[in-house]
Design an enzyme around this catalytic site. Sequence first.
Site, PDB file in Angstrom:
ATOM      1  N   TYR A  89      36.435  41.636  19.373  1.00 46.48           N
ATOM      2  CA  TYR A  89      37.724  40.941  19.377  1.00 46.48           C
ATOM      3  C   TYR A  89      37.904  40.113  18.116  1.00 46.48           C
ATOM      4  O   TYR A  89      38.994  40.051  17.539  1.00 46.48           O
ATOM      5  CB  TYR A  89      37.843  40.025  20.602  1.00 46.48           C
ATOM      6  N   ARG A 124      47.239  38.164  38.342  1.00 40.61           N
ATOM      7  CA  ARG A 124      48.658  38.448  38.541  1.00 40.61           C
ATOM      8  C   ARG A 124      49.008  39.209  39.811  1.00 40.61           C
ATOM      9  O   ARG A 124      50.158  39.216  40.233  1.00 40.61           O
ATOM     10  CB  ARG A 124      49.195  39.207  37.333  1.00 40.61           C
ATOM     11  N   ARG A 138      38.188  39.646  38.184  1.00 43.63           N
ATOM     12  CA  ARG A 138      39.611  39.280  38.130  1.00 43.63           C
ATOM     13  C   ARG A 138      40.185  39.079  39.527  1.00 43.63           C
ATOM     14  O   ARG A 138      41.328  39.472  39.794  1.00 43.63           O
ATOM     15  CB  ARG A 138      40.426  40.340  37.385  1.00 43.63           C
ATOM     16  N   ASP A 155      38.520  32.427  30.478  1.00 42.13           N
ATOM     17  CA  ASP A 155      38.651  33.705  29.774  1.00 42.13           C
ATOM     18  C   ASP A 155      37.543  33.790  28.740  1.00 42.13           C
ATOM     19  O   ASP A 155      37.067  32.765  28.237  1.00 42.13           O
ATOM     20  CB  ASP A 155      40.013  33.834  29.100  1.00 42.13           C
ATOM     21  N   ARG A 168      51.926  30.583  37.109  1.00 40.33           N
ATOM     22  CA  ARG A 168      52.113  31.044  35.730  1.00 40.33           C
ATOM     23  C   ARG A 168      53.563  30.940  35.273  1.00 40.33           C
ATOM     24  O   ARG A 168      53.837  30.991  34.073  1.00 40.33           O
ATOM     25  CB  ARG A 168      51.588  32.474  35.585  1.00 40.33           C
TER      26      ARG A 168
HETATM   27  O1  CP3 Z   1      37.523  37.279  37.282  1.00 40.23           O
HETATM   28  C1  CP3 Z   1      38.217  36.236  37.410  1.00 40.23           C
HETATM   29  O2  CP3 Z   1      38.951  36.030  38.393  1.00 40.23           O
HETATM   30  C2  CP3 Z   1      38.046  35.147  36.374  1.00 40.23           C
HETATM   31  C3  CP3 Z   1      39.021  35.146  35.357  1.00 40.23           C
HETATM   32  C4  CP3 Z   1      38.901  36.043  34.133  1.00 40.23           C
HETATM   33  C5  CP3 Z   1      39.989  36.184  33.237  1.00 40.23           C
HETATM   34  N1  CP3 Z   1      39.577  36.893  32.166  1.00 40.23           N
HETATM   35  C6  CP3 Z   1      41.333  35.604  33.432  1.00 40.23           C
HETATM   36  C7  CP3 Z   1      42.478  36.296  32.818  1.00 40.23           C
HETATM   37  C8  CP3 Z   1      37.827  36.752  33.588  1.00 40.23           C
HETATM   38  C9  CP3 Z   1      36.436  36.984  34.133  1.00 40.23           C
HETATM   39  C10 CP3 Z   1      38.264  37.278  32.333  1.00 40.23           C
HETATM   40  C11 CP3 Z   1      37.395  38.040  31.424  1.00 40.23           C
HETATM   41  C12 CP3 Z   1      37.991  38.758  30.304  1.00 40.23           C
HETATM   42  N2  CP3 Z   1      39.025  38.379  29.499  1.00 40.23           N
HETATM   43  C13 CP3 Z   1      37.500  39.994  29.816  1.00 40.23           C
HETATM   44  C14 CP3 Z   1      36.298  40.727  30.349  1.00 40.23           C
HETATM   45  C15 CP3 Z   1      36.619  41.476  31.568  1.00 40.23           C
HETATM   46  C16 CP3 Z   1      37.424  42.708  31.342  1.00 40.23           C
HETATM   47  O3  CP3 Z   1      38.529  42.782  31.920  1.00 40.23           O
HETATM   48  O4  CP3 Z   1      36.937  43.608  30.666  1.00 40.23           O
HETATM   49  C17 CP3 Z   1      38.311  40.382  28.739  1.00 40.23           C
HETATM   50  C18 CP3 Z   1      38.186  41.641  27.925  1.00 40.23           C
HETATM   51  C19 CP3 Z   1      39.259  39.340  28.537  1.00 40.23           C
HETATM   52  C20 CP3 Z   1      40.296  39.242  27.482  1.00 40.23           C
HETATM   53  C21 CP3 Z   1      41.646  39.224  28.057  1.00 40.23           C
HETATM   54  N3  CP3 Z   1      42.188  38.159  28.742  1.00 40.23           N
HETATM   55  C22 CP3 Z   1      42.601  40.263  28.025  1.00 40.23           C
HETATM   56  C23 CP3 Z   1      42.400  41.615  27.380  1.00 40.23           C
HETATM   57  C24 CP3 Z   1      43.731  39.782  28.702  1.00 40.23           C
HETATM   58  C25 CP3 Z   1      45.089  40.450  28.852  1.00 40.23           C
HETATM   59  C26 CP3 Z   1      44.961  41.423  29.934  1.00 40.23           C
HETATM   60  C27 CP3 Z   1      46.244  41.658  30.642  1.00 40.23           C
HETATM   61  O5  CP3 Z   1      46.113  42.359  31.655  1.00 40.23           O
HETATM   62  O6  CP3 Z   1      47.295  41.179  30.216  1.00 40.23           O
HETATM   63  C28 CP3 Z   1      43.433  38.487  29.168  1.00 40.23           C
HETATM   64  C29 CP3 Z   1      44.338  37.622  29.952  1.00 40.23           C
HETATM   65  C30 CP3 Z   1      43.828  37.191  31.292  1.00 40.23           C
HETATM   66  N4  CP3 Z   1      42.617  36.589  31.498  1.00 40.23           N
HETATM   67  C31 CP3 Z   1      44.515  37.291  32.535  1.00 40.23           C
HETATM   68  C32 CP3 Z   1      43.672  36.709  33.493  1.00 40.23           C
HETATM   69  C33 CP3 Z   1      43.963  36.501  34.956  1.00 40.23           C
HETATM   70  C34 CP3 Z   1      45.928  37.843  32.757  1.00 40.23           C
HETATM   71  C35 CP3 Z   1      46.776  36.839  32.129  1.00 40.23           C
HETATM   72  C36 CP3 Z   1      48.093  36.445  32.613  1.00 40.23           C
HETATM   73  O7  CP3 Z   1      48.197  35.633  33.567  1.00 40.23           O
HETATM   74  O8  CP3 Z   1      49.074  36.810  31.951  1.00 40.23           O
END
Ligand code: CP3
Length: 349
Positions: free
Chosen positions: A151, A29, A25, A74, A38
């Site tokens: 999921y 944010r 990540r 994602d 965003r």
């Molecule tokens: O690592 C990176 O920079 C690449 C981007 C990336 C995202 N999601 C972007 C994202 C990666 C590798 C993921 C993987 C992902 N997505 C996982 C596995 C990694 C982990 O954290 O365990 C999972 C479980 C998800 C599913 C997911 N996507 C969730 C649970 C959420 C909400 C989390 C939150 O904090 O709100 C997301 C949204 C998401 N995916 C964000 C990002 C940057 C935040 C979204 C936003 O901008 O509002």
Amino acid sequence: MTPNDRFLKACRHEPVDATPVWLMRQAGRYMSEYRRLREKHSILECIKTPELAAEITFQPLKAFDLDAAIIFADILTLPEAMGLQLEFIGGEGPVFHNPIRHTDDIDRLHDIDPAEALGFTIDAIKLVTRELNGRLPLIGFSGAPFTLACYAIEGSGSRHFALAKSFMYQQPDAWHRLLDRLATTIGHYLAAQTAAGAVALQLFDSWVGILSPQDYAEYVLPHTQKALALATAKHKVPCIHFGTETATLLPAIATSGANVIGVDWRILLQEAWSLIGPDKAIQGNLDPTVLFAPPEHIRQAAREILDAVKGQTGHIFNLGHGVLPRTPTEHVAVLIDEVHRHTATAPSP
Ligand code: CP3
């Protein structure tokens, strides 16, 4: 500029001039550049517009001295492409509106060609690869069969994944059918990412730590092995397997076919390494909340991890899970600086 190949060298267990570091990540944010984009675009718009996804992929690379890029995408777009209606609800996280609850729901999933159905991410990889021009390695990724099935069945994140695990115990044949379909699609998706330019892959099995070692071996491992075998059938790129709370599963995860095993902070890195064996490389494992500590604490915590595996080839520094929102960006820079400074074997040119 000479290409930075520390990350790939460490994946292959070769000596490096300094320990490579990237952060799960690393785009997100905590960065004001990301938050500004965003304000104008939803997360799905950012992911599905290759130019935006490419721009976001570069944001952390411009801000920090990272040793790898990870494509902005994602894990949940793959089940979405198979027919699950995905929505990111502010403050709540991602939701599938039509989760898998019955065996018939599995038959309703679409058989997709991920190179087409997830073509936006493939195109973003092509854009980023062209712009990187070999300067930094680009990591492609997917969710693993188990975490995606969780999921898909729960319809959202969950604490105990009781629905998903009930499905697994009560309808094992349907469970295996679902994971097999996911494994095939994931394998082809990862292979398409490599064909588009990704030079390493990470499989996120973020929630697998909720399983016992017996259940992991029976209900999950064969599907993870299949996904990784398909992913690397043509291009033999390094694969990282990531999960959290995996301490008891590491000997089994080491047989998944991954070359690098990512671990969280709940286990000592050297202990994890002895469980996966010296032939595998290891990635991790600073607690992401340490980035909220004062700089000197961050530096010391990084040194403790680095010193514990000092002199061994095959360590990639990372957090034990993703960078948290509100993490101070200066602290991210401090961490990366300490990893490089503390492990540099030759003075920087
Ligand atoms: O690592 C990176 O920079 C690449 C981007 C990336 C995202 N999601 C972007 C994202 C990666 C590798 C993921 C993987 C992902 N997505 C996982 C596995 C990694 C982990 O954290 O365990 C999972 C479980 C998800 C599913 C997911 N996507 C969730 C649970 C959420 C909400 C989390 C939150 O904090 O709100 C997301 C949204 C998401 N995916 C964000 C990002 C940057 C935040 C979204 C936003 O901008 O509002």
